[in-house]
Write an enzyme that holds these catalytic residues in place. Structure first.
Site, PDB file in Angstrom:
ATOM      1  N   HIS A  16      40.761  41.794  40.670  1.00  0.00           N
ATOM      2  CA  HIS A  16      40.399  42.267  39.175  1.00  0.00           C
ATOM      3  C   HIS A  16      39.603  43.118  38.988  1.00  0.00           C
ATOM      4  CE1 HIS A  16      42.635  38.403  37.671  1.00  0.00           C
ATOM      5  NE2 HIS A  16      43.206  39.482  38.150  1.00  0.00           N
ATOM      6  N   GLU A  57      36.189  42.994  37.479  1.00  0.00           N
ATOM      7  CA  GLU A  57      35.090  42.612  37.272  1.00  0.00           C
ATOM      8  C   GLU A  57      34.890  42.043  38.806  1.00  0.00           C
ATOM      9  OE1 GLU A  57      37.540  41.727  35.471  1.00  0.00           O
ATOM     10  OE2 GLU A  57      37.012  40.213  34.369  1.00  0.00           O
ATOM     11  N   CYS A  80      38.719  36.232  33.210  1.00  0.00           N
ATOM     12  CA  CYS A  80      39.677  34.820  33.704  1.00  0.00           C
ATOM     13  C   CYS A  80      38.355  34.314  34.641  1.00  0.00           C
ATOM     14  CB  CYS A  80      40.794  35.282  34.567  1.00  0.00           C
ATOM     15  SG  CYS A  80      40.273  35.735  36.384  1.00  0.00           S
ATOM     16  N   CYS A 126      37.212  35.242  37.715  1.00  0.00           N
ATOM     17  CA  CYS A 126      36.376  36.084  37.272  1.00  0.00           C
ATOM     18  C   CYS A 126      34.960  35.405  36.577  1.00  0.00           C
ATOM     19  CB  CYS A 126      37.116  37.405  37.015  1.00  0.00           C
ATOM     20  SG  CYS A 126      37.765  38.209  37.290  1.00  0.00           S
TER      21      CYS A 126
END
Lengths: 149, 149
Positions: A56, A58, A86, A89
């Site tokens: 992801h 992040e 999410c 993260c």
């Protein structure tokens, strides 16, 4: 919501990252980590290209920033991310002790606020939501509407 | 808790990974991913060595397994991990759609069950806890007791 020029400036960079993801046919989310007014980490979603659910935006921005600093704690840094993190993260943000988390659009399905009953962040961390929300949400809407065609 | 010989066998491998972490002065948690009776990913905590808060045992085992399979979904796999996953790892487990999650010792401070109000895993995933719990917990106790000296 406390939105200022600096927040909008760095969120625009995160949006640029999201656009790169879009162009690569990845869910268009972008992130940057800023320390003392400088970008020290950036990333966009690469889960498809890397075949890796952990890739992801992040996670990549956090890893890049820690790599830049040579230390794993980002307690004087701000994370800008176009969409609400999410829980994966959010957990990484908590471990990294990021001081400030600024996000654009909410994620009502998989956002951390839909899961957590207590804050996953450092107790002193500040969370700001809704910065350039419409722009951040529009990239996602456009992506998924194209996918459905 | 449904504990069987296969679970104990693979948890022992995860414990071997945890011991490697211990020897490297890392928080001693180990993980393996198993598909059709074969280990296809393994890892131990490397947050200090890599200066990366995301380098938890589960994250590395999941990434390694996806890399082995050439696909990011682990929906026919079981994850064995010596300690209850944190929410970062629980989020990654959810994204990867792991079919079965088997852990040893609980983590009453940072375990996902202390954070989440709904399951972070795939709706069809099965969670088994307490497999070789005492052995898994003892490595952690020994590590932190040594640290405090």
């Amino acid at each position: 919501m406390i939105e200022n020029d600096e927040d909008r400036h760095f969120m625009k960079v995160a949006i640029d990252e999201a656009r790169r993801a879009y162009e690569e046919d990845e869910v268009p989310i972008g992130a940057v980590v800023v320390s003392k007014g400088r970008i020290i980490g950036r990333g966009h979603n690469l889960t498809e290209k890397l075949n890796d659910v952990t890739a992801h935006a992040e996670m990549q921005a956090i890893t890049a920033a820690a790599n830049y600093l040579g230390g794993k704690y980002l307690d004087d840094c701000t994370l800008y991310v176009t969409v609400e993190p999410c829980i994966m993260c959010a957990g990484a943000i908590g471990w990294s002790q990021l001081k400030r988390i600024v996000y654009g659009a909410p994620d009502t399905k998989r956002g951390f606020t839909t899961f957590t009953s207590r804050t996953p962040f450092h107790p002193k961390s500040v969370v700001v939501s809704g910065v350039m929300e419409e722009e951040c949400a529009e990239i996602m809407r456009s992506f998924f509407s194209r996918k459905r065609k």
